[in-house]
Write a protein that holds these residues in place. Structure first.
Motif, short mmCIF file in Angstrom:
data_model
loop_
_atom_site.label_atom_id
_atom_site.label_comp_id
_atom_site.label_asym_id
_atom_site.label_seq_id
_atom_site.Cartn_x
_atom_site.Cartn_y
_atom_site.Cartn_z
N LYS A 217 51.68 46.88 25.58
CA LYS A 217 50.32 46.59 26.03
C LYS A 217 49.79 47.78 26.84
N GLY A 546 45.46 42.04 29.90
CA GLY A 546 46.50 41.17 30.44
C GLY A 546 46.05 40.12 31.42
N ASN A 623 52.90 43.75 34.69
CA ASN A 623 52.78 44.95 33.87
C ASN A 623 53.45 46.10 34.63
#
Length: 771
Positions: A217, A546, A623
């Protein structure tokens, strides 16, 4: 290539031309024309009250997510006027339409007759109002009860020699809750054949980033765009594909950011933006976007990136420590010495020729970034859909690592996803190659042994259909036939199925090119009220950055005979698995809260899901690279520099490189209209954009009718009856709209490692049209 017959419904749009009109291409995007176009569609399809009421709730906190692109909503205050774009309004008009397809419609219209219509005309017929069934040998869809539909599907699934003879596709509009329940059913049934739309778009991103930074991502937030120094947009056309991104670019520019655009076509949304929500925009005053525009050849991105790296290296030699972030490189990366030894030998002149961009123009871009570290690099299909797509993404990472432009505010990697929850689908374990730890967690929480063998992705699914290994195909949303490559081959493959099933809101071509039997299961749209046992439910989605937030529809559904996607999966699971299931499907069919409780147990980052998703604006998923931490399988806590090679984009004298693109009046395979006003093309889609010199050299003239041919693998593929349009595009390069040109994209021309169709670099020949 397939041969069309009168007995088979057409797999392609009609080979017919409309009355093509050309105007001067725009040099700016949005403005009042965008507002006008948006409201025109809304009012025509939904009426004033229904449409405007929904628009004011779309992308608002406590409202519903747009079913179009995955661009994030602002974390803080959102526009009270319009937190949506022109194409988002058109997407809403499509799903909130008052037109519906009853059994009488299907009785009056045969499958073959419907297939003679264009994709646009098929889609504009209206919402499907009840389950429909096409029997073996049938010519018309017939109404079927939900119970009978589930029984027919279950009988076919239970009659297979192996669960691996079925495949279960997922579209990016499917919610987190439905996606999780869907994969749970498929895995308890016994297969990992779960192709999804990621396989056709950002799979190269998922592979390239996972191997480079430890997560598939992006690493930025929307606020990073407001506080950055440089934004590089490569292989992406935000004005058409992600219009709300223009507002973020405008805010970045106002705060001092510079923008570098990289694209073979000069696209309006990369040049300037007239924000219709500001006084200046209403008055027609533009914000200039691109400070430097690098018009690369198709698939010239790798050569361009390498040229930039070499020029930065030369600048670093002159100012040691001021161009490269040596502290970041030493502490956070590995493989720098080997990588930079390769960079030393690069020839800038040769690389710029391969890229198609003059050295002095590349130098302008280098001058903008050489003394900056707050750099964001964005990309989309123009990067991912090439045979070397994964390597190009790794080269983007290389540049980011050299500059230390990751793990800090205003910097990072930004793959811009297409469909609204395509990233969430993968997070919810929709994946044909699941990780062992994910399967172990499913076993621990639910008590069954998930299959461990990897399944089929999209391309492998099509091939397995074609060679008879797949008998049943189940699609959770989407228009599989029109979205996939090599249309003739894919159509032949689908016709070999015993049963094809589509969970859909509207009619599309995939319902018309089918297996021996076919079923359509109508479902709720994102904007529809979702009431279960008298209680209004809400779903959730994950955007490109996200953020997971709730989405709650507000419109009365067009029919009372619709089920939500989670209910469809649960009822199918009960019908198929019966007493051998260890899962309480009734519990999940009755409440999305119950589904979210289970997600919180299985998927990292979703602890206390039900509480956090109810917070205004939702919550961010973990993340690690965003925090400057890397956890790659091979290199531990350091991000590797990658040695890549240049693609060989060689063409014969009579060959051209073709890329497929969207018009401004479409989203993915949904065609809203025939007005590609930014490029000045109106009332026609069967066009091929060509450089003026190429037109003359090939003995053509603008307006000529031509046929397009691809001969990959020694097989002829042809797209007939296209009109030549002169356009500012590099010599040797051409562009066509999809899905009309998908027939030319070879099933075996795919990106290495990701298996993504190489739809952006198709070698073609152009010949005078023959009747």
């Amino acid at each position: 290539m397939s041969t069309k017959t009168e007995q088979q419904p057409s797999a392609e749009n009609p080979e017919e031309l409309n009355d093509l009109k050309l105007t001067k291409p725009y040099t700016w995007a949005a403005g009042i024309p965008g507002v006008t176009a948006a409201f025109k569609d809304i009012f025509e399809e939904t009426g004033v009250l229904r449409g405007t009421g929904a628009l004011f709730k779309m992308n608002q906190k406590g409202g519903f997510d747009c079913s179009s692109c995955a661009w994030p909503d602002p974390d803080d205050d959102r526009s009270p006027i319009a937190e949506y774009c022109e194409n988002g309004a058109k997407a809403l008009a499509e799903e909130a339409t008052l037109k519906k397809l009853t059994p009488e419609f299907f009785a009056e219209n045969s499958v073959i007759d419907l297939a003679l219509l264009s994709d646009m005309d098929i889609g504009k017929k209206g919402r499907i109002a009840q389950p429909m069934y096409l029997p073996k040998g049938g010519t018309h869809y017939e109404p079927v009860t939900w119970d009978d539909a589930f029984k027919k599907i279950a009988d076919k699934l239970n009659g297979l020699a192996s669960p691996n003879e079925a495949a279960f596709y997922t579209s990016g509009r499917t919610s987190n809750e439905a996606s999780f329940i869907y994969q749970l059913f498929v895995r308890e049934y016994g297969t990992n054949n779960m192709p999804d739309c990621s396989n056709m778009c950002h799979e190269s991103t998922s592979v390239g980033l996972a191997e480079s930074i430890g997560i598939g991502k992006g690493t930025v937030t929307l606020n990073d765009f407001y506080n950055t120094d440089v934004i590089i947009i490569i292989g992406q056309n935000p004005g058409t594909n992600h219009p709300r991104m223009l507002t973020a670019l405008q805010k970045g520019k106002e705060n001092g950011a510079k923008i570098i655009a990289v694209n073979p076509l000069f696209e309006a949304g990369l040049m300037a933006f007239k924000n219709p929500q500001t006084a200046k925009g209403i008055l027609g005053i533009s914000t200039q976007l691109a400070d430097v525009y690098l018009q690369v050849k198709i698939n010239g991105d790798m050569a361009l990136l390498k040229a930039i790296e070499k020029m930065l290296y030369d600048a670093e030699l002159k100012e040691p420590g001021k161009v490269f972030d040596l502290d970041f490189i030493g502490g956070k990366t590995t493989g720098y010495t080997e990588f930079i030894n390769k960079v030393k030998d690069f020839n800038v002149d040769e690389l710029c020729v391969a890229a198609g961009v003059p050295v002095e123009v590349v130098q302008q871009a280098v001058d903008l970034i050489k003394n900056k570290s707050r750099i964001i690099i964005c990309w989309a299909m123009g990067v991912t859909q090439h045979q070397n797509g994964v390597d190009t993404i790794k080269e983007i990472v290389n540049l980011t690592l050299l500059k230390g432009s990751i793990g800090k505010a205003g910097a990072g990697l930004c793959p811009v996803r297409g469909h609204s929850n395509v990233q969430g689908n993968r997070t919810m374990l929709i994946y044909d190659k699941p990780y062992e730890k994910q399967l172990d967690k499913l076993k621990e929480v639910f008590g069954f042994e998930p299959p461990r063998e990897h399944g089929y992705d999209v391309v492998d699914t099509i091939k397995a259909m074609h060679n008879g290994k797949l008998k049943v195909f189940f699609a959770m949303g989407g228009n599989f036939l029109s979205a996939t490559p090599d249309t003739g081959y894919t159509a032949d493959a689908m016709r070999k199925l015993k049963l094809s099933v589509h969970v859909s809101t509207k009619l599309n071509r995939s319902h018309l090119v089918h297996g021996e039997e076919a079923i359509i299961l109508p479902t709720l749209a994102r904007s529809d009220k979702d009431v279960v046992n008298g209680e209004e439910q809400f779903v959730s989605c994950e955007n490109s950055m996200g953020v997971v937030q709730m989405s709650k529809g507000i419109l009365d559904p067009i029919s009372k005979d619709l089920l939500n996607e989670t209910q469809i999966v649960c009822e199918l699971a009960k019908a198929t698995l019966g007493s051998r299931s260890v899962i309480n499907w009734d519990k999940y069919a009755a409440s999305y809260d119950a589904v979210r409780e289970e997600i919180g147990k299985v998927v990292p980052g979703f602890e206390n899901y039900n509480q956090r998703v109810r917070l205004p604006g939702g919550f961010y998923l973990p993340n690690a690279p965003r925090e400057g931490k890397f956890e790659t399988d091979e290199f531990g806590e350091k991000a590797p520099f990658t040695i890549t090679t240049l693609p060989h984009n060689t063409l014969a004298d009579d060959e051209f490189m073709m890329t497929t693109i969207r018009s401004h009046d479409q989203f993915n395979t949904t065609i809203y209209g025939l007005q590609d006003r930014y490029r000045g093309v109106h009332n026609e889609r069967r066009v091929i954009f060509m450089n003026e010199k190429d037109i003359v050299k090939a003995g053509f003239k603008a307006g000529d009718k031509v046929d397009l041919f691809n001969y990959f693998g020694g097989e002829e593929r042809v797209a007939r009856l296209f009109v030549i349009v002169h356009y500012n595009i590099p010599e040797g390069n051409t562009a066509t709209y999809y899905p009309e040109a998908n027939v030319l994209v070879p099933i075996n021309s795919v990106a290495k490692k990701s298996n993504t169709p190489a739809s952006k670099s198709v070698i073609i020949k152009i010949k005078k049209h023959t009747e």
